[in-house]
Design a protein around this motif. Structure first.
Motif, mmCIF file in Angstrom:
data_model
loop_
_atom_site.group_PDB
_atom_site.id
_atom_site.type_symbol
_atom_site.label_atom_id
_atom_site.label_comp_id
_atom_site.label_asym_id
_atom_site.label_seq_id
_atom_site.Cartn_x
_atom_site.Cartn_y
_atom_site.Cartn_z
ATOM 1 N N ILE A 15 42.586 33.157 24.941
ATOM 2 C CA ILE A 15 43.320 33.749 26.060
ATOM 3 C C ILE A 15 44.817 33.784 25.755
ATOM 4 N N LYS A 16 45.327 32.732 25.161
ATOM 5 C CA LYS A 16 46.754 32.686 24.835
ATOM 6 C C LYS A 16 47.161 33.814 23.893
ATOM 7 N N LYS A 17 46.240 34.289 23.065
ATOM 8 C CA LYS A 17 46.545 35.336 22.089
ATOM 9 C C LYS A 17 46.309 36.746 22.625
ATOM 10 N N MET A 18 45.756 36.862 23.835
ATOM 11 C CA MET A 18 45.411 38.187 24.377
ATOM 12 C C MET A 18 46.650 38.934 24.834
ATOM 13 N N ASP A 19 46.566 40.255 24.729
ATOM 14 C CA ASP A 19 47.609 41.086 25.321
ATOM 15 C C ASP A 19 47.235 41.358 26.781
ATOM 16 N N ARG A 20 48.070 42.066 27.471
ATOM 17 C CA ARG A 20 47.871 42.320 28.894
ATOM 18 C C ARG A 20 46.546 43.016 29.188
ATOM 19 N N VAL A 21 46.200 44.026 28.411
ATOM 20 C CA VAL A 21 44.981 44.796 28.638
ATOM 21 C C VAL A 21 43.742 43.910 28.449
ATOM 22 N N GLN A 22 43.741 43.101 27.397
ATOM 23 C CA GLN A 22 42.609 42.212 27.153
ATOM 24 C C GLN A 22 42.466 41.181 28.272
ATOM 25 N N LEU A 23 43.588 40.635 28.730
ATOM 26 C CA LEU A 23 43.549 39.645 29.800
ATOM 27 C C LEU A 23 43.077 40.273 31.111
ATOM 28 N N GLU A 24 43.534 41.479 31.415
ATOM 29 C CA GLU A 24 43.073 42.175 32.614
ATOM 30 C C GLU A 24 41.571 42.386 32.563
ATOM 31 N N LYS A 25 41.047 42.740 31.396
ATOM 32 C CA LYS A 25 39.611 42.964 31.240
ATOM 33 C C LYS A 25 38.826 41.687 31.522
ATOM 34 N N ILE A 26 39.239 40.569 30.933
ATOM 35 C CA ILE A 26 38.497 39.332 31.130
ATOM 36 C C ILE A 26 38.618 38.846 32.576
ATOM 37 N N LEU A 27 39.789 39.005 33.187
ATOM 38 C CA LEU A 27 39.951 38.607 34.581
ATOM 39 C C LEU A 27 39.111 39.475 35.511
ATOM 40 N N THR A 28 39.017 40.752 35.218
ATOM 41 C CA THR A 28 38.169 41.648 35.998
ATOM 42 C C THR A 28 36.704 41.238 35.867
ATOM 43 N N ASP A 29 36.284 40.892 34.665
ATOM 44 C CA ASP A 29 34.907 40.438 34.446
ATOM 45 C C ASP A 29 34.609 39.162 35.236
ATOM 46 N N VAL A 30 35.544 38.221 35.222
ATOM 47 C CA VAL A 30 35.361 36.966 35.949
ATOM 48 C C VAL A 30 35.292 37.245 37.456
ATOM 49 N N TYR A 31 36.189 38.089 37.942
ATOM 50 C CA TYR A 31 36.196 38.441 39.366
ATOM 51 C C TYR A 31 34.882 39.099 39.766
ATOM 52 N N THR A 32 34.428 40.062 38.976
ATOM 53 C CA THR A 32 33.190 40.777 39.274
ATOM 54 C C THR A 32 32.006 39.816 39.277
ATOM 55 N N SER A 33 31.966 38.919 38.319
ATOM 56 C CA SER A 33 30.895 37.936 38.251
ATOM 57 C C SER A 33 30.890 37.048 39.497
ATOM 58 N N GLY A 34 32.054 36.594 39.920
ATOM 59 C CA GLY A 34 32.151 35.766 41.114
ATOM 60 C C GLY A 34 31.744 36.514 42.364
ATOM 61 N N LYS A 35 32.147 37.763 42.451
ATOM 62 C CA LYS A 35 31.783 38.580 43.607
ATOM 63 C C LYS A 35 30.277 38.784 43.672
ATOM 64 N N GLU A 36 29.655 39.043 42.534
ATOM 65 C CA GLU A 36 28.203 39.206 42.497
ATOM 66 C C GLU A 36 27.497 37.914 42.877
ATOM 67 N N ASP A 37 28.002 36.780 42.391
ATOM 68 C CA ASP A 37 27.413 35.490 42.752
ATOM 69 C C ASP A 37 27.500 35.267 44.258
ATOM 70 N N ALA A 38 28.620 35.642 44.861
ATOM 71 C CA ALA A 38 28.797 35.474 46.296
ATOM 72 C C ALA A 38 27.845 36.371 47.075
ATOM 73 N N GLU A 39 27.628 37.582 46.598
ATOM 74 C CA GLU A 39 26.726 38.497 47.283
ATOM 75 C C GLU A 39 25.300 37.976 47.262
#
Length: 82
Positions: A15-39
């Motif tokens: 994560i420390k080596k990621m650029d903005r686009v890569q970090l946005e992608k992983i954060l979006t994936d984590v958010y989506t996963s959490g949202k699906e778990d909540a549903e």
């Protein structure tokens, strides 16, 4: 939380080596996963009604009153999500 998103030392370094686009992608994936778990975490109201109905002293009328209150809370929570 899925083991896929476990923050171990290797993941932290990546994560420390990621650029903005890569970090946005992983954060979006984590958010989506959490949202699906909540549903999928919603309670089956028919199972809840059956379980409450098994309590001694809870008749059909009282059970329906309880379920109406629960349904109103569910409806309000869904409105807040929209």
């Amino acid at each position: 939380m899925s083991n896929k998103y476990k923050l171990d030392r290797e993941t932290y370094r990546a994560i420390k080596k990621m650029d903005r686009v890569q970090l946005e992608k992983i954060l979006t994936d984590v958010y989506t996963s959490g949202k699906e778990d909540a549903e999928y975490g919603y309670i089956d109201l028919s199972e809840l009604k059956a379980a409450i109905g098994q309590i001694k002293g809870i008749g059909e009328n009282r059970l329906n009153e309880i379920m109406d209150v629960i349904q109103s809370f569910v409806d309000n929570a869904e409105k807040k999500e929209d």
